[in-house]
Design an enzyme around this catalytic site. Sequence first.
Site, PDB file in Angstrom:
ATOM      1  N   GLU A 101       0.650   7.572  -2.919  1.00 18.95           N
ATOM      2  CA  GLU A 101       1.759   7.058  -3.721  1.00 18.95           C
ATOM      3  C   GLU A 101       2.325   8.181  -4.585  1.00 18.95           C
ATOM      4  O   GLU A 101       1.623   9.153  -4.901  1.00 18.95           O
ATOM      5  CB  GLU A 101       1.253   5.877  -4.563  1.00 18.95           C
ATOM      6  CG  GLU A 101       2.184   5.287  -5.580  1.00 18.95           C
ATOM      7  CD  GLU A 101       3.466   4.653  -5.049  1.00 18.95           C
ATOM      8  OE1 GLU A 101       4.115   5.279  -4.197  1.00 18.95           O
ATOM      9  OE2 GLU A 101       3.829   3.574  -5.540  1.00 18.95           O
ATOM     10  N   ASP A 105       1.980   4.485 -12.796  1.00 21.03           N
ATOM     11  CA  ASP A 105       2.613   4.327 -14.103  1.00 21.03           C
ATOM     12  C   ASP A 105       1.911   3.150 -14.808  1.00 21.03           C
ATOM     13  O   ASP A 105       0.843   3.336 -15.384  1.00 21.03           O
ATOM     14  CB  ASP A 105       4.103   4.094 -13.848  1.00 21.03           C
ATOM     15  CG  ASP A 105       4.948   4.051 -15.105  1.00 21.03           C
ATOM     16  OD1 ASP A 105       4.631   4.779 -16.051  1.00 21.03           O
ATOM     17  OD2 ASP A 105       5.939   3.298 -15.132  1.00 21.03           O
TER      18      ASP A 105
END
Length: 180
Positions: A101, A105
């Site tokens: 990925e 976050d």
Amino acid sequence: MDNYNKRIKQILITKEEIDARIKEVAAQIDEEYKGRPLLIVGILTGSFIFHADLCRAITIPCEISFMCAKSYGHGTVSSGNVKILLDILQDISEYHVILVEDIIDTGRTLKKVTEMLKARNPLSLKVITLLDKPSRRAVDFNSDISLFTIPDQFVIGYGLDCGELYRNLPYIAEYDESIE
Ligand code: IMP
Ligand code: MG
């Protein structure tokens, strides 16, 4: 589109720095997975450049696949509502899976995707992200490997977008949100 270049505030991570870290991590993967059935799954769209460069640096046999996950929220903040728009076709019970990925976050996207994949009983599952913004974590989830840890700032380039633009920058840059 007038201020396209002005919004690239400063380069945070150069292509050379990214390449060097990818080499290190690819060598680790070569060592750890040799002789094992390996499936490297990229999460579209953000991981497409990182996934391609990481896979090219790996020298052991591996299969490649993609998923598309979208986390719908307002603007630059992700929601808990993660939808899978494209799924892998492989029966992952026969593979060691590495999920690739662009960034972790809040952690919501990867938490949801890994829960889904774990339920399919892969031989093993690891998560590798290019970037990690630990200060923004909203759920209890961490990657196994992140190439760079960054502070809480919005970044673009090397696959990461703002409004679908800037993904093709060859480096990671800070996005200037103050420019209209
Ligand atoms: P999470 O579910 O909050 O961990 O969100 C992960 C997704 O949010 C990533 O796959 C990116 O698409 C997007 N994202 C988070 N931070 C940034 C950023 O600084 N720049 C661009 N996209 C970001
Ligand atoms: Mg993304």
